[in-house]
Motif scaffolding. Structure first.
Motif, PDB file in Angstrom:
ATOM      1  N   VAL A 263      15.280   6.357   1.745  1.00  0.00           N
ATOM      2  CA  VAL A 263      13.700   6.747   1.487  1.00  0.00           C
ATOM      3  C   VAL A 263      13.109   6.070   0.312  1.00  0.00           C
ATOM      4  O   VAL A 263      11.842   5.483   0.501  1.00  0.00           O
ATOM      5  CB  VAL A 263      13.596   8.248   1.228  1.00  0.00           C
ATOM      6  CG1 VAL A 263      12.232   8.456   0.789  1.00  0.00           C
ATOM      7  CG2 VAL A 263      13.970   9.071   2.289  1.00  0.00           C
ATOM      8  N   VAL A 264      13.923   5.876  -0.643  1.00  0.00           N
ATOM      9  CA  VAL A 264      13.255   5.089  -1.839  1.00  0.00           C
ATOM     10  C   VAL A 264      12.923   3.510  -1.367  1.00  0.00           C
ATOM     11  O   VAL A 264      12.147   2.891  -1.654  1.00  0.00           O
ATOM     12  CB  VAL A 264      14.241   4.917  -3.100  1.00  0.00           C
ATOM     13  CG1 VAL A 264      13.942   3.716  -4.304  1.00  0.00           C
ATOM     14  CG2 VAL A 264      14.279   6.204  -3.814  1.00  0.00           C
ATOM     15  N   SER A 265      14.052   2.849  -0.459  1.00  0.00           N
ATOM     16  CA  SER A 265      13.678   1.595  -0.033  1.00  0.00           C
ATOM     17  C   SER A 265      12.504   1.502   0.811  1.00  0.00           C
ATOM     18  O   SER A 265      11.774   0.626   0.641  1.00  0.00           O
ATOM     19  CB  SER A 265      15.017   1.085   0.636  1.00  0.00           C
ATOM     20  OG  SER A 265      16.228   1.054  -0.217  1.00  0.00           O
ATOM     21  N   LEU A 266      12.357   2.473   1.770  1.00  0.00           N
ATOM     22  CA  LEU A 266      11.216   2.418   2.605  1.00  0.00           C
ATOM     23  C   LEU A 266      10.015   2.685   1.797  1.00  0.00           C
ATOM     24  O   LEU A 266       8.905   1.915   2.020  1.00  0.00           O
ATOM     25  CB  LEU A 266      11.441   3.703   3.549  1.00  0.00           C
ATOM     26  CG  LEU A 266      10.458   3.768   4.630  1.00  0.00           C
ATOM     27  CD1 LEU A 266      10.167   2.827   5.656  1.00  0.00           C
ATOM     28  CD2 LEU A 266      10.750   5.257   5.203  1.00  0.00           C
ATOM     29  N   THR A 270       7.259  -0.764   1.682  1.00  0.00           N
ATOM     30  CA  THR A 270       5.838  -0.307   2.257  1.00  0.00           C
ATOM     31  C   THR A 270       4.672  -0.373   1.203  1.00  0.00           C
ATOM     32  O   THR A 270       3.694  -1.042   1.365  1.00  0.00           O
ATOM     33  CB  THR A 270       6.036   1.071   3.014  1.00  0.00           C
ATOM     34  OG1 THR A 270       6.202   2.081   2.367  1.00  0.00           O
ATOM     35  CG2 THR A 270       6.637   0.769   4.263  1.00  0.00           C
ATOM     36  N   SER A 271       4.934   0.204  -0.118  1.00  0.00           N
ATOM     37  CA  SER A 271       4.195   0.126  -1.224  1.00  0.00           C
ATOM     38  C   SER A 271       3.792  -1.384  -1.490  1.00  0.00           C
ATOM     39  O   SER A 271       2.864  -1.627  -1.799  1.00  0.00           O
ATOM     40  CB  SER A 271       4.640   1.036  -2.422  1.00  0.00           C
ATOM     41  OG  SER A 271       4.987   2.192  -2.083  1.00  0.00           O
ATOM     42  N   ILE A 272       4.835  -2.017  -1.731  1.00  0.00           N
ATOM     43  CA  ILE A 272       4.720  -3.541  -2.091  1.00  0.00           C
ATOM     44  C   ILE A 272       3.843  -4.323  -1.003  1.00  0.00           C
ATOM     45  O   ILE A 272       3.058  -5.251  -1.278  1.00  0.00           O
ATOM     46  CB  ILE A 272       6.106  -4.140  -2.339  1.00  0.00           C
ATOM     47  CG1 ILE A 272       6.753  -3.665  -3.590  1.00  0.00           C
ATOM     48  CG2 ILE A 272       5.979  -5.768  -2.451  1.00  0.00           C
ATOM     49  CD1 ILE A 272       7.978  -4.097  -3.565  1.00  0.00           C
ATOM     50  N   VAL A 274       1.581  -2.816   0.988  1.00  0.00           N
ATOM     51  CA  VAL A 274       0.161  -2.519   0.812  1.00  0.00           C
ATOM     52  C   VAL A 274      -0.599  -3.482  -0.348  1.00  0.00           C
ATOM     53  O   VAL A 274      -1.425  -3.612  -0.177  1.00  0.00           O
ATOM     54  CB  VAL A 274       0.106  -1.080   0.602  1.00  0.00           C
ATOM     55  CG1 VAL A 274      -1.332  -0.603   0.286  1.00  0.00           C
ATOM     56  CG2 VAL A 274       0.447  -0.321   2.078  1.00  0.00           C
ATOM     57  N   TYR A 275       0.389  -3.292  -1.326  1.00  0.00           N
ATOM     58  CA  TYR A 275      -0.286  -4.189  -2.639  1.00  0.00           C
ATOM     59  C   TYR A 275      -0.659  -5.517  -2.465  1.00  0.00           C
ATOM     60  O   TYR A 275      -1.506  -6.300  -2.627  1.00  0.00           O
ATOM     61  CB  TYR A 275       0.826  -3.803  -3.731  1.00  0.00           C
ATOM     62  CG  TYR A 275       0.268  -4.524  -5.040  1.00  0.00           C
ATOM     63  CD1 TYR A 275      -1.019  -4.216  -5.764  1.00  0.00           C
ATOM     64  CD2 TYR A 275       0.778  -5.835  -5.286  1.00  0.00           C
ATOM     65  CE1 TYR A 275      -1.241  -4.891  -6.909  1.00  0.00           C
ATOM     66  CE2 TYR A 275       0.230  -6.685  -6.434  1.00  0.00           C
ATOM     67  CZ  TYR A 275      -0.806  -5.876  -7.212  1.00  0.00           C
ATOM     68  OH  TYR A 275      -1.281  -6.721  -8.334  1.00  0.00           O
ATOM     69  N   LEU A 276       0.470  -6.100  -1.677  1.00  0.00           N
ATOM     70  CA  LEU A 276       0.238  -7.601  -1.576  1.00  0.00           C
ATOM     71  C   LEU A 276      -0.697  -8.062  -0.481  1.00  0.00           C
ATOM     72  O   LEU A 276      -1.478  -9.155  -0.466  1.00  0.00           O
ATOM     73  CB  LEU A 276       1.574  -8.285  -1.067  1.00  0.00           C
ATOM     74  CG  LEU A 276       2.684  -8.236  -2.069  1.00  0.00           C
ATOM     75  CD1 LEU A 276       3.967  -8.595  -1.575  1.00  0.00           C
ATOM     76  CD2 LEU A 276       2.148  -8.929  -3.289  1.00  0.00           C
ATOM     77  N   SER A 277      -0.875  -7.304   0.722  1.00  0.00           N
ATOM     78  CA  SER A 277      -1.620  -7.428   1.598  1.00  0.00           C
ATOM     79  C   SER A 277      -3.174  -7.150   1.229  1.00  0.00           C
ATOM     80  O   SER A 277      -4.195  -7.696   1.793  1.00  0.00           O
ATOM     81  CB  SER A 277      -1.583  -6.635   2.973  1.00  0.00           C
ATOM     82  OG  SER A 277      -1.528  -5.193   2.707  1.00  0.00           O
ATOM     83  N   SER A 278      -3.435  -6.218   0.374  1.00  0.00           N
ATOM     84  CA  SER A 278      -4.615  -5.869  -0.141  1.00  0.00           C
ATOM     85  C   SER A 278      -5.191  -6.622  -1.013  1.00  0.00           C
ATOM     86  O   SER A 278      -6.539  -6.791  -1.475  1.00  0.00           O
ATOM     87  CB  SER A 278      -4.834  -4.368  -0.745  1.00  0.00           C
ATOM     88  OG  SER A 278      -3.931  -4.224  -1.744  1.00  0.00           O
ATOM     89  N   SER A 279      -4.274  -7.351  -1.845  1.00  0.00           N
ATOM     90  CA  SER A 279      -4.851  -8.317  -2.981  1.00  0.00           C
ATOM     91  C   SER A 279      -5.113  -9.607  -2.477  1.00  0.00           C
ATOM     92  O   SER A 279      -5.814 -10.475  -3.237  1.00  0.00           O
ATOM     93  CB  SER A 279      -3.677  -8.219  -3.983  1.00  0.00           C
ATOM     94  OG  SER A 279      -2.824  -8.766  -3.587  1.00  0.00           O
ATOM     95  N   MET A 293       1.982   1.742   8.011  1.00  0.00           N
ATOM     96  CA  MET A 293       3.382   1.956   7.633  1.00  0.00           C
ATOM     97  C   MET A 293       3.489   2.803   6.377  1.00  0.00           C
ATOM     98  O   MET A 293       4.466   3.827   6.348  1.00  0.00           O
ATOM     99  CB  MET A 293       4.134   0.473   7.056  1.00  0.00           C
ATOM    100  CG  MET A 293       4.233  -0.234   8.443  1.00  0.00           C
ATOM    101  SD  MET A 293       5.560   0.045   9.589  1.00  0.00           S
ATOM    102  CE  MET A 293       6.911   0.083   8.741  1.00  0.00           C
ATOM    103  N   TYR A 294       2.693   2.753   5.394  1.00  0.00           N
ATOM    104  CA  TYR A 294       2.639   3.606   4.176  1.00  0.00           C
ATOM    105  C   TYR A 294       2.421   4.951   4.553  1.00  0.00           C
ATOM    106  O   TYR A 294       2.882   5.867   3.866  1.00  0.00           O
ATOM    107  CB  TYR A 294       1.940   2.580   3.202  1.00  0.00           C
ATOM    108  CG  TYR A 294       1.747   3.502   1.816  1.00  0.00           C
ATOM    109  CD1 TYR A 294       3.010   3.449   0.992  1.00  0.00           C
ATOM    110  CD2 TYR A 294       0.640   3.827   1.377  1.00  0.00           C
ATOM    111  CE1 TYR A 294       2.814   4.094  -0.229  1.00  0.00           C
ATOM    112  CE2 TYR A 294       0.684   4.432   0.116  1.00  0.00           C
ATOM    113  CZ  TYR A 294       1.635   4.621  -0.628  1.00  0.00           C
ATOM    114  OH  TYR A 294       1.666   5.070  -2.061  1.00  0.00           O
TER     115      TYR A 294
END
Length: 337
Positions: A263-266, A270-272, A274-279, A293-294
């Motif tokens: 769960v931590v890996s997932l 997904t959080s990374i 979201v951050y990379l795609s939004s920036s 996904m997130y």
């Protein structure tokens, strides 16, 4: 896959790049995941199914933990809280999107958008905080097994969860209030199916320097802090497991952490994403995919990861099912007599 949001002010005409105070904005128009009409029924059916499975799966975990006295332990207390947060997390975005598709309406009020953003930040942050608390729980269970119940007493467990709620409520309130002070152009497009903090700040027409600084520093503290805690906990866990003499003992100890590690890996992958795609510029398709996904897929998978790999949860669900069947049978017999 692109979604657009158009900010409208009552009685006004749209002029590109015309600044407007957000207090005059009454509603947004959300165009959803795609503008293709033929894909709308498919999206509706797919996301409705995923949402119902997410809610049902996490509710079953909550019911299993609450109904079985064998699961009244710190680990399952945190797991039931995580399941509740996952239900709330996916409920901040998916129902509104499904409502708009079903009613062929693209309207969301300005207050509704700010509220959606607030709860999205709140429950996303709670996911992160609870995962770090669960990592600490596993650290105590494996590295200090004889003192586990003394250290992880009910009072400490309650304080840990309450602290997570208070901290993340203040964190999300801070960002929401800072967005309220911004001004926006009257014609805006947001490549998302919900009101997301980073995109809202990027599209503001007023100065966003303070917003960006607060966002980056708070993310570093409230996202990096729990992640550092998880890494520290698992470094100690690995060290303790390596000192166990038997291979069977090492496997048994490590198996108690496997569901949490997945769960931590997932969550962080997904959080990374979201951050990379939004920036990144011009990345609307990848940003929406990462957001799905997130906000949708991750809460969907969590109950399956914990239930399929956990014999205690499976036994509790089986007992709960048998008890319900027995009570229904007794009720039917009583009614016939």
């Amino acid at each position: 896959v692109v979604s657009h949001v158009i900010f409208l002010s009552p009685g006004s005409h749209l002029h590109p790049m015309e600044p407007g105070n957000n207090t005059h904005i009454s509603k947004f128009l959300l165009l959803g995941l795609t503008e293709e009409p033929t894909l709308q029924p498919l999206i509706l059916g797919l996301f409705l199914s995923m949402y119902l499975i997410t809610v049902s799966g996490n509710l079953l975990i909550i019911l299993a933990v609450s109904s079985d006295s064998h699961l009244h332990t710190p680990m399952y207390f945190f797991l039931s809280n995580l399941s509740f947060v996952d239900i709330c997390f996916t409920s901040t975005t998916v129902p509104k999107m499904l409502w708009n598709i079903q009613n062929k309406s693209k309207v969301i009020s300005f207050d509704g958008c700010i509220t959606q953003m607030y709860f999205h930040i709140l429950f996303g942050g709670l996911d992160d905080a609870l995962l770090s608390v669960m990592a600490y729980d596993r650290f105590v269970a494996i590295c200090h097994p004889l003192h586990y119940l003394v250290i992880m007493n009910p009072r400490l467990c309650g304080l840990l969860v309450l602290s997570c709620w208070i901290l993340m409520a203040m964190y999300s309130l801070l960002h929401s209030l800072m967005v309220l002070r911004l001004s926006f152009c009257l014609d805006l497009e947001i490549p998302h199916f919900f009101c997301e903090l980073n995109q809202m700040v990027q599209l503001a027409s007023s100065d966003t320097f303070l917003n960006n600084m607060v966002m980056y520093f708070s993310t570093l503290l409230l996202a990096g802090g729990p992640f550092a805690g998880i890494l520290y906990s698992y470094s100690k866990i690995v060290s303790c497991i390596c000192r166990i003499p038997s291979a069977q003992g090492r496997f048994k100890a490590f198996s108690t952490c496997m569901s949490h590690l997945l769960v931590v890996s997932l969550f962080y992958c997904t959080s990374i994403g979201v951050y990379l795609s939004s920036s990144a510029p011009h990345s609307s398709h990848s940003s929406v995919t990462a957001s799905v996904m997130y906000t949708v897929v991750m809460p969907l998978l969590n109950p399956f990861i914990y239930s399929l790999r956990n014999e205690d949860i499976k036994r509790a669900l089986k007992r709960f099912y048998l008890i319900r069947i027995a009570s229904l049978s007794d009720g039917a017999v009583t009614g016939l007599s």
